[in-house]
Scaffold this motif. Structure first.
Motif, PDB file in Angstrom:
ATOM      1  N   VAL A   1      -1.043   4.631   6.177  1.00  0.00           N
ATOM      2  CA  VAL A   1      -1.948   4.444   5.046  1.00  0.00           C
ATOM      3  C   VAL A   1      -3.179   3.698   5.563  1.00  0.00           C
ATOM      4  O   VAL A   1      -3.142   3.075   6.615  1.00  0.00           O
ATOM      5  CB  VAL A   1      -1.293   3.631   3.909  1.00  0.00           C
ATOM      6  CG1 VAL A   1      -0.218   4.451   3.216  1.00  0.00           C
ATOM      7  CG2 VAL A   1      -0.713   2.318   4.426  1.00  0.00           C
TER       8      VAL A   1
ATOM      9  N   THR B   1       0.859  -1.189   0.000  1.00  0.00           N
ATOM     10  CA  THR B   1       0.000   0.000   0.000  1.00  0.00           C
ATOM     11  C   THR B   1       0.890   1.233   0.000  1.00  0.00           C
ATOM     12  O   THR B   1       1.935   1.244   0.652  1.00  0.00           O
ATOM     13  CB  THR B   1      -0.915   0.037   1.242  1.00  0.00           C
ATOM     14  OG1 THR B   1      -1.673  -1.155   1.298  1.00  0.00           O
ATOM     15  CG2 THR B   1      -1.879   1.216   1.170  1.00  0.00           C
TER      16      THR B   1
ATOM     17  N   GLY C   1       4.607   3.944   2.484  1.00  0.00           N
ATOM     18  CA  GLY C   1       3.553   2.931   2.538  1.00  0.00           C
ATOM     19  C   GLY C   1       3.961   1.723   3.356  1.00  0.00           C
ATOM     20  O   GLY C   1       4.830   1.804   4.224  1.00  0.00           O
TER      21      GLY C   1
ATOM     22  N   GLU D   1      -5.729  12.063   1.229  1.00  0.00           N
ATOM     23  CA  GLU D   1      -5.316  10.721   1.672  1.00  0.00           C
ATOM     24  C   GLU D   1      -6.199  10.220   2.817  1.00  0.00           C
ATOM     25  O   GLU D   1      -6.091   9.065   3.234  1.00  0.00           O
ATOM     26  CB  GLU D   1      -3.860  10.717   2.146  1.00  0.00           C
ATOM     27  CG  GLU D   1      -2.837  11.210   1.146  1.00  0.00           C
ATOM     28  CD  GLU D   1      -2.421  10.148   0.128  1.00  0.00           C
ATOM     29  OE1 GLU D   1      -2.707   8.964   0.349  1.00  0.00           O
ATOM     30  OE2 GLU D   1      -1.823  10.528  -0.896  1.00  0.00           O
TER      31      GLU D   1
ATOM     32  N   PRO E   1       0.813   5.810  -0.080  1.00  0.00           N
ATOM     33  CA  PRO E   1      -0.024   7.014  -0.059  1.00  0.00           C
ATOM     34  C   PRO E   1      -0.400   7.316  -1.511  1.00  0.00           C
ATOM     35  O   PRO E   1       0.453   7.238  -2.393  1.00  0.00           O
ATOM     36  CB  PRO E   1       0.911   8.095   0.485  1.00  0.00           C
ATOM     37  CG  PRO E   1       2.055   7.369   1.112  1.00  0.00           C
ATOM     38  CD  PRO E   1       2.181   6.076   0.385  1.00  0.00           C
ATOM     39  N   ARG E   2      -1.651   7.640  -1.750  1.00  0.00           N
ATOM     40  CA  ARG E   2      -2.086   7.771  -3.132  1.00  0.00           C
ATOM     41  C   ARG E   2      -1.332   8.845  -3.907  1.00  0.00           C
ATOM     42  O   ARG E   2      -1.135   8.725  -5.107  1.00  0.00           O
ATOM     43  CB  ARG E   2      -3.588   8.024  -3.195  1.00  0.00           C
ATOM     44  CG  ARG E   2      -4.316   6.817  -3.727  1.00  0.00           C
ATOM     45  CD  ARG E   2      -5.786   7.028  -3.846  1.00  0.00           C
ATOM     46  NE  ARG E   2      -6.378   7.425  -2.593  1.00  0.00           N
ATOM     47  CZ  ARG E   2      -6.506   8.669  -2.185  1.00  0.00           C
ATOM     48  NH1 ARG E   2      -6.114   9.659  -2.954  1.00  0.00           N
ATOM     49  NH2 ARG E   2      -7.036   8.950  -1.028  1.00  0.00           N
ATOM     50  N   SER E   3      -0.854   9.854  -3.181  1.00  0.00           N
ATOM     51  CA  SER E   3      -0.129  10.929  -3.865  1.00  0.00           C
ATOM     52  C   SER E   3       1.130  10.402  -4.562  1.00  0.00           C
ATOM     53  O   SER E   3       1.669  11.050  -5.451  1.00  0.00           O
ATOM     54  CB  SER E   3       0.257  12.006  -2.854  1.00  0.00           C
ATOM     55  OG  SER E   3       1.011  11.414  -1.815  1.00  0.00           O
ATOM     56  N   GLN E   4       1.588   9.234  -4.156  1.00  0.00           N
ATOM     57  CA  GLN E   4       2.817   8.671  -4.728  1.00  0.00           C
ATOM     58  C   GLN E   4       2.535   7.790  -5.942  1.00  0.00           C
ATOM     59  O   GLN E   4       3.447   7.192  -6.501  1.00  0.00           O
ATOM     60  CB  GLN E   4       3.542   7.840  -3.672  1.00  0.00           C
ATOM     61  CG  GLN E   4       3.943   8.624  -2.451  1.00  0.00           C
ATOM     62  CD  GLN E   4       4.994   9.652  -2.781  1.00  0.00           C
ATOM     63  OE1 GLN E   4       5.876   9.408  -3.596  1.00  0.00           O
ATOM     64  NE2 GLN E   4       4.890  10.821  -2.183  1.00  0.00           N
TER      65      GLN E   4
END
Ligand SMILES: Cc1cc2nc3c(=O)[nH]c(=O)nc-3n(C[C@H](O)[C@H](O)[C@H](O)COP(=O)(O)OP(=O)(O)OC[C@H]3O[C@@H](n4cnc5c(N)ncnc54)[C@H](O)[C@@H]3O)c2cc1C
Lengths: 495, 411
Positions: B154, A353, A421, B63, A355-358
């Motif tokens: 996360v 998983t 992550g 996030e 962080p979505r920003s990555q």
């Protein structure tokens, strides 16, 4: 993969152990024939195999307790096993261990609509629970793609997820209680039909403990009323950056979709060839966004998401108008693994998983690595919660491809940790990621986790060799190095 | 009186615990002290004040994740979140209202670390989970004076044992958290509450069940007997002159209107209906969340919180109220009972619970009761033994808040 040294004494006593187990579980519940044992050699991570010393399939909690008592008294290791669909080798047998299968625990004990829960034995399948309550419009929310096969006990042990966990949570958020048998045979109930269990949240740590803390013999799960409607939206983009922006945009807008999945070009093509879900083939990234709830809300949000998507440069947009169409959209995604299986003799599925920003950075790195390792990589991705599933394609018959695939996989997971992550979002550590734990955790972090294990299983007989790279003896973990002396912190404020 | 230690960073915190450990000096760990009268009354003289470890370290709204030092005041986190129209979806209970007589508001007392350690979630618990469900990871110093971390930053993570769950509700008895990461969610655009008047308890539970089991995505369901409803600050509730059963829906405007209409149809056969919109709805649920109706009751009233199977709620409450002049307030569709009763009658409460019925927590009581009655429900002997082993896995010498959760580990 190095496993704990098999205990030659235990192996030498195999016949005696088989007899003792037959005393506890009469009839066909003890499997000792070599050819029958081979069915238990691996779980869903088939690259790792080990024939168990013996398999036992008890039918009652009392039998489980007696088996564990016996193994505990005789220093015999035990590996719990559900349906064997795990993808991290958690149920990988031990040469000197008893594999304890829960397959015969397949009854639903109670459906309790007034408390919105189901009490089930651990071998009931995930889908079996939803099916049992569907007639009243209910379902069990966590929906791993393996749901027709995997067991609810395995789900609890792995804290499994699914495509709907962004909105509805993982297994841990949907379990109310368990009965477990600890390694010494003691039976303990944690939680129940009430929401807060009280005291230390031991239910919370047993969930996701990968068979290391106790054998789960009963599970109470929350069930939910099915949403009145659900519609899915397919959105195609010219780049994964744009798709990533769109995901961020949806959440920034205050929308938490029921499902929010992404597929890259390789995955789109593989699944479209296999399932013919009608996916566009001229896009670099595809999002499946599912909105569920009352009809007015779903229609409204579909419009809003389409609007956000076009602002992010979507080149393709199609909303399902019928239930059949919605299911077809999902059929592609849900069959992504087998679809990839068709275009490659072998594949391994990673599960980090980030962080979505990555996301765009990680996807770019993945395609560079794919070139470096000379192996194809297809990406399916629980985009809403940042859980990546890169599928690494290889051919085990080609010399060193498995090794290269594993090295590639390890590098992906290290990258996930490096960008903030984690190693695994839902498949568990098992043996597969065991030796990577040090990427995420310090020695002290892992020792503290293992001390918890010692509170449940001080002799470390339950599923040893999984999750933690080093087995420390509990006595050693319990030692303290206290620095005695004067105040070591002259500048610590006090008043 | 020893000086209270007030570390300003993690290194100093480690030093402080190490010093206490080396001298076997028990520590009374606290944040802003908002819940100092919650839990077992114990006399631990050496304070460890966490309030200087304060500040939000990172917050990325898209996030849905926020990381803060454990001593950060909750109101600071709440205002940072509300700037982005997000919140802690489990509606943290502001215990200061009944413990310290504070007025209910959108700004809770206490620190984020204290909130997690106590682990009390509000009305939305039935839909969005509790405090435990929103803690993603943390850093802490164990009673062994070792820094460790667990979880991550996360939303989806199953790497290693989930020690975050264990921190929630542990009352600071396992480790002193220095940094926490929580999951946050968008604030629903609109909120509406349907009120049904005049139901007695079993019927009210049935009405709540019908609502919560419907597909209308109810986000809260509570029942107030007449005497409690009369003390509400919301006119429609106080003025009804009857018991009030309340059901909330939240979400996008159009959706809320439709669901509200459907709920009215569903609930009409039960009794007279009313509706609360935005402001009043919010005010009402803040009262329920904090049980503020008993904010000013006399000090010899004990206040309890029971987590039970919803279908047993009415029965259990009746067994208690029948015995003494107790008042009961139901939340979580009947699965949570708040009770106020004369302190002389405290024995009735736990006696009314069978083994499978959940548990009762003593929230507020006089000091004399708090020293004799276990604040947290005594676990079964086998569970107690396991809990003790867990405690000593983290804090073998019992220096962290000894006795605050279970009286036996004070020994
Ligand atoms: C095609 C495919 C798709 C998948 N999709 C998903 C997905 O979408 N999401 C997801 O999260 N996972 C997914 N998985 C992984 C897997 O299905 C889950 O991890 C599942 O929960 C495993 O359940 P099982 O019954 O097969 O457990 P097993 O594989 O038998 O065991 C898994 C672990 O749990 C332990 N265990 C099992 N039962 C018990 C018990 N009763 N008591 C104590 N310990 C026990 C075992 O020791 C082992 O460590 C997928 C797997 C496949 C093959």
């Amino acid at each position: 993969m190095i496993m704990p040294e098999p205990d030659a004494d235990v192996i030498a006593r195999r016949d005696e152990i088989v007899l003792a187990l037959r005393d506890i579980v009469p009839g066909e519940g003890v499997i000792a024939e070599q050819n029958e044992l081979s069915a238990y050699e691996s779980d869903g991570l088939s690259a790792y195999r080990q024939r168990p010393m013996v398999v036992v399939l008890p039918e009652t909690t009392a039998q489980v307790s007696d088996i564990l008592k016996y193994c505990h008294a005789n220093g015999i290791k035990v590996v719990p096993r559900g349906a064997g669909t795990g993808l991290s080798g958690g149920a990988l047998p031990l040469a000197d261990g008893v594999t304890l299968g829960l397959g015969k625990f397949n009854q639903i004990k109670e459906i309790d609509f007034s408390n919105r829960c189901v009490v089930a034995q651990p071998g009931v399948t995930n889908l079996g629970i939803s099916d049992a309550v569907a007639h009243e419009g209910f379902y069990y929310a966590p929906d791993p793609s393996s749901q027709i096969a995997c067991s609810i006990g395995g789900n609890v042990a792995e804290n499994s997820g699914g495509v709907h966990c962004l909105k509805y949570g993982l297994t841990t958020n949907n379990v109310l209680g368990v009965e477990i048998v600890m390694m010494d045979g003691e039976i303990i109930r944690l939680g129940g039909r009430h929401l807060e269990a009280g005291g230390y949240d031991l239910l919370g740590v047993v969930t996701g403990s990968e068979g290391l803390l106790g054998v789960i013999t009963e599970v109470t799960v929350r069930i939910l009323q099915k949403p009145a409607t659900a519609r899915a939206l397919l959105l195609g983009f010219g780049s994964s950056e744009q798709a990533g922006d769109c995901v961020g945009g949806i959440i920034d807008h205050g929308i938490i979709p029921g499902g929010l999945e992404m597929m890259d070009k390789h995955a789109i093509h593989a699944t479209e060839d296999f399932v013919h879900a009608g996916y566009p083939l001229d896009v670099a990234a595809l999002l499946i966004v599912e909105l569920d709830g009352p009809q007015v809300e779903v229609d409204l949000l579909i419009d809003q998401v389409e609007h956000i998507a076009s602002g992010c440069g979507a080149t393709y947009s199609r909303a399902s108008t019928t239930e059949d169409e919605r299911l077809t959209f999902w059929a592609g995604r849900k069959n992504a693994f087998p679809a990839v299986g068709r275009i490659s003799p072998d594949y391994i599925c990673m599960d980090g998983t980030i962080p979505r920003s990555q996301l765009s950075y990680v996807l770019r790195r993945l395609s560079q690595m794919s070139a470096e390792y000379g192996l194809r990589c297809a990406n399916v991705f629980h985009a809403g919660d940042g859980n990546l599933h890169p599928l690494i394609l290889f051919d085990a018959n080609v010399a060193d491809e498995l090794e290269r695939a594993e090295a590639f996989g390890a590098e992906i997971l290290k990258l996930c940790v490096a960008v903030g992550g984690v190693l695994t979002g839902e498949h568990g550590v098992g043996v597969e990621k065991r030796d990577l734990m040090g990427e995420m955790f310090s020695e002290d972090d892992m020792k503290q986790q293992q001390r918890l294990k010692c509170a449940f299983d001080p002799d470390q007989l339950l599923n040893p060799g999984k999750v933690y790279p080093t087995l420390h003896r509990c006595a050693e973990l319990g030692k303290m190095h206290v620095h005695n002396g004067e105040l070591p912190f002259p500048d610590l404020p006090r008043f | 009186m020893p000086q209270t230690l007030r570390p300003e960073n993690e290194d100093q915190l480690l030093d402080a615990v190490n010093w206490a450990l080396s001298r076997k000096i028990p520590l009374n760990v606290f944040g802003l002290g908002s819940k100092s009268s919650l839990g077992q009354a114990v006399s631990v003289e050496q304070g460890l004040d966490m309030s200087a470890l304060s500040g939000i370290l990172s917050y990325e709204p898209s996030e849905l994740v926020l990381t803060a030092k454990a001593g950060t005041p909750l109101h600071e986190i709440q205002s940072a979140l509300s700037e982005h129209n997000q919140s802690m979806a489990f509606e943290p209970v502001d215990l200061s209202v009944i413990l310290n007589g504070k007025e209910p508001s959108n700004e809770a007392d206490g620190t984020v670390g204290g909130m997690i350690a106590a682990g009390f979630a509000g009305p939305r618990r039935i839909r969005q989970g509790g405090v435990r469900d929103h803690v993603l990871g943390f850093r802490a110093i164990s009673g062994r004076a070792e820094l460790f971390k667990s979880g991550g930053k996360v939303m989806k993570n199953v790497t290693g044992f989930d020690l975050s769950k264990l921190m929630a509700g542990s009352m600071g008895t396992l480790a002193v958290m220095s940094e926490v990461t929580i999951k946050v969610l968008p604030v629903p655009e609109k909120s509406r509450t349907v009120l049904v008047q005049g139901l007695d308890e079993p019927v009210a539970i049935a009405a709540m069940r019908a609502a919560v089991n419907s597909p209308h995505e109810v986000s809260a369901a509570a029942h107030l007997p007449q005497s409690v409803a009369a003390r509400s600050g919301v006119d429609l509730v106080a003025g009804s002159g009857a018991a009030v059963t309340a059901v909330r829906v939240e979400g996008p405007g159009a959706s809320v209107e439709t669901r509200c209409a459907s709920l009215r149809k569903l609930l009409a056969p039960f009794g007279e209906l009313e509706e609360l919109h935005s402001q009043r709805s919010a005010r009402f649920w803040a009262e329920v969340r904090d049980a503020s109706f008993w904010r000013t009751t006399p000090p010899d009233t004990t206040i309890w919180r029971l987590s039970v199977p919803p279908s047993r709620g009415a029965h259990i409450a009746a067994a208690i109220t029948r015995e003494c002049g107790a008042e009961a307030l139901f939340d979580w569709g009947g699965g949570l009972i708040w009770l106020a009763l004369p302190d002389s009658r405290h024995k009735i409460v736990r006696a009314a619970l069978d083994e499978q019925d959940g548990h009762a927590t003593l929230i507020r009581a006089s000091d004399s009761i708090r020293t004799t009655v276990p604040a947290f429900h005594p676990p079964s002997p086998s569970l107690a033994a396991l809990s003790r082993r867990v405690k000593s896995a983290f804090d073998p010498h019992g220096i962290l808040n000894p006795g605050r959760l279970y009286p036996t580990d004070a020994a």
